[in-house]
Design an enzyme around this catalytic site. Structure first.
Site, PDB file in Angstrom:
ATOM      1  N   HIS A   1      74.616  28.450  62.606  1.00 25.99           N
ATOM      2  CA  HIS A   1      75.424  29.657  62.360  1.00 25.99           C
ATOM      3  C   HIS A   1      76.249  29.938  63.615  1.00 25.99           C
ATOM      4  O   HIS A   1      75.790  29.710  64.735  1.00 25.99           O
ATOM      5  CB  HIS A   1      74.496  30.836  62.035  1.00 25.99           C
ATOM      6  CG  HIS A   1      75.231  32.043  61.568  1.00 25.99           C
ATOM      7  ND1 HIS A   1      75.877  32.886  62.439  1.00 25.99           N
ATOM      8  CD2 HIS A   1      75.462  32.539  60.322  1.00 25.99           C
ATOM      9  CE1 HIS A   1      76.463  33.856  61.739  1.00 25.99           C
ATOM     10  NE2 HIS A   1      76.225  33.668  60.459  1.00 25.99           N
TER      11      HIS A   1
ATOM     12  N   GLU B   1      82.467  28.765  57.645  1.00 24.75           N
ATOM     13  CA  GLU B   1      82.490  30.157  58.088  1.00 24.75           C
ATOM     14  C   GLU B   1      83.443  30.296  59.269  1.00 24.75           C
ATOM     15  O   GLU B   1      83.054  30.074  60.419  1.00 24.75           O
ATOM     16  CB  GLU B   1      81.086  30.585  58.527  1.00 24.75           C
ATOM     17  CG  GLU B   1      80.082  30.607  57.404  1.00 24.75           C
ATOM     18  CD  GLU B   1      79.060  31.711  57.616  1.00 24.75           C
ATOM     19  OE1 GLU B   1      79.028  32.625  56.798  1.00 24.75           O
ATOM     20  OE2 GLU B   1      78.335  31.673  58.625  1.00 24.75           O
TER      21      GLU B   1
HETATM   22  C1  PEP Z   1      77.359  35.544  58.146  1.00 30.13           C
HETATM   23  O1  PEP Z   1      76.543  36.133  58.818  1.00 30.13           O
HETATM   24  O2  PEP Z   1      77.211  34.336  57.932  1.00 30.13           O
HETATM   25  C2  PEP Z   1      78.508  36.256  57.605  1.00 30.13           C
HETATM   26  C3  PEP Z   1      79.379  35.594  56.901  1.00 30.13           C
HETATM   27  O3  PEP Z   1      78.600  37.618  57.895  1.00 30.13           O
HETATM   28  P1  PEP Z   1      79.590  38.683  57.195  1.00 30.13           P
HETATM   29  O4  PEP Z   1      79.481  38.466  55.704  1.00 30.13           O
HETATM   30  O5  PEP Z   1      79.077  40.002  57.616  1.00 30.13           O
HETATM   31  O6  PEP Z   1      80.960  38.383  57.679  1.00 30.13           O
END
Ligand code: PEP
Length: 264
Positions: A96, A167
């Site tokens: 992450h 992400e």
């Molecule tokens: C995450 O923690 O992987 C994330 C995408 O957080 P958020 O949805 O708050 O942006």
């Protein structure tokens, strides 16, 4: 038409503060029959066993937020893959962006963690993504490809089903969502990396994460190359999270005539 699953993975990060709160949040989430095996919650590790013991037939699956690359020994504060496997935890997030940036997890460490997970038959959900500066410098594709390339050796010969989450770091916890079109483009790039460049022997899904909410989930989940969403903040708000699950159920109806797949 493509037979695609729609996963929804809620990452609670460092929340909530008590077992009671974790339990009532968890118990409030209802997984529809058609999404069984596709909805996960990643609570802080201290709550995993308690939630697991109170699982009902329509509860989400449980996923760890992290694991150690080490198997045993003098590594204070760590949790090993064997410990998770022995506790019957079958999935874990790895890499992450908060782990990469705040806890100095390099691509090498991420690979070691993937190796440790696979050795214990734990499904890794491997996060990749570019920073805002990298996006502004038009380096998104290059950064993603280098994060994936770093995983080539550890994933060579892997025949399990695994998962990648795109992400973009600038979209995590900021309220800035990547457009559905751009998220789909990068997820497709990840797909092509493993199917065309590498001809991987494993099955995989690609999820999008970054400020996903109930109101933007339908458009994201309708994209061809987005196989689900990784949700942070909104996974702590039941109405939001349940709205995202409903969007996944609709997307699955629209897109998966051949039935359900299970990530395992
Ligand atoms: C995450 O923690 O992987 C994330 C995408 O957080 P958020 O949805 O708050 O942006």
């Amino acid at each position: 038409m493509k037979n695609k699953s729609h996963f929804v993975i809620g990452n609670w990060k460092l929340n909530p503060n008590s077992t009671q709160e974790a339990s009532s949040l968890y118990q409030a989430i209802q997984v529809p029959e058609k999404l069984k095996g596709q909805i996960f919650i990643c609570p802080p590790a201290i709550y995993l066993s308690d939630l697991q013991h109170n699982q009902k037939s329509n509860s989400p699956q449980l996923c760890a937020q992290n694991l150690s690359q080490y198997n045993a020994g003098a590594y204070t504060g760590e949790i090993s893959a064997a410990m998770l496997a022995n506790a019957k935890i079958t999935h874990t997030l790895i890499g992450h962006s908060e782990r990469r940036s705040l806890f100095a997890e390099s691509n090498d460490i991420v690979s070691e963690k993937v190796k440790a997970a696979l050795e214990q038959k734990i499904t890794p959900i491997i996060c990749v993504g570019e920073t805002e500066a990298e996006r502004t410098a038009h380096q998104t594709d290059e950064v993603i490809q280098s994060q994936l390339t770093a995983l080539k050796a550890v994933l060579a010969g892997c025949t399990e089903n695994i998962c990648f989450a795109y992400e973009p770091v600038w979209a995590i916890g900021t309220g800035k969502t990547c457009s559905a079109e751009e998220a789909n483009r990068v997820c497709a790039l990840i797909e092509r990396f493993w199917t065309e460049k590498i001809e991987a022997s494993f099955g995989f899904s690609v999820l999008y994460g970054g400020s996903v909410k109930a109101n933007n989930a339908p458009e994201l989940l309708a994209q061809q190359s987005i196989g689900g969403v990784l949700v942070g903040g909104a996974s702590l708000i039941i109405s939001e999270f349940q709205g995202i699950i409903a969007a996944a159920a609709n997307a699955q109806d629209a897109n998966a005539p051949l039935g359900q797949q299970v990530l395992r």
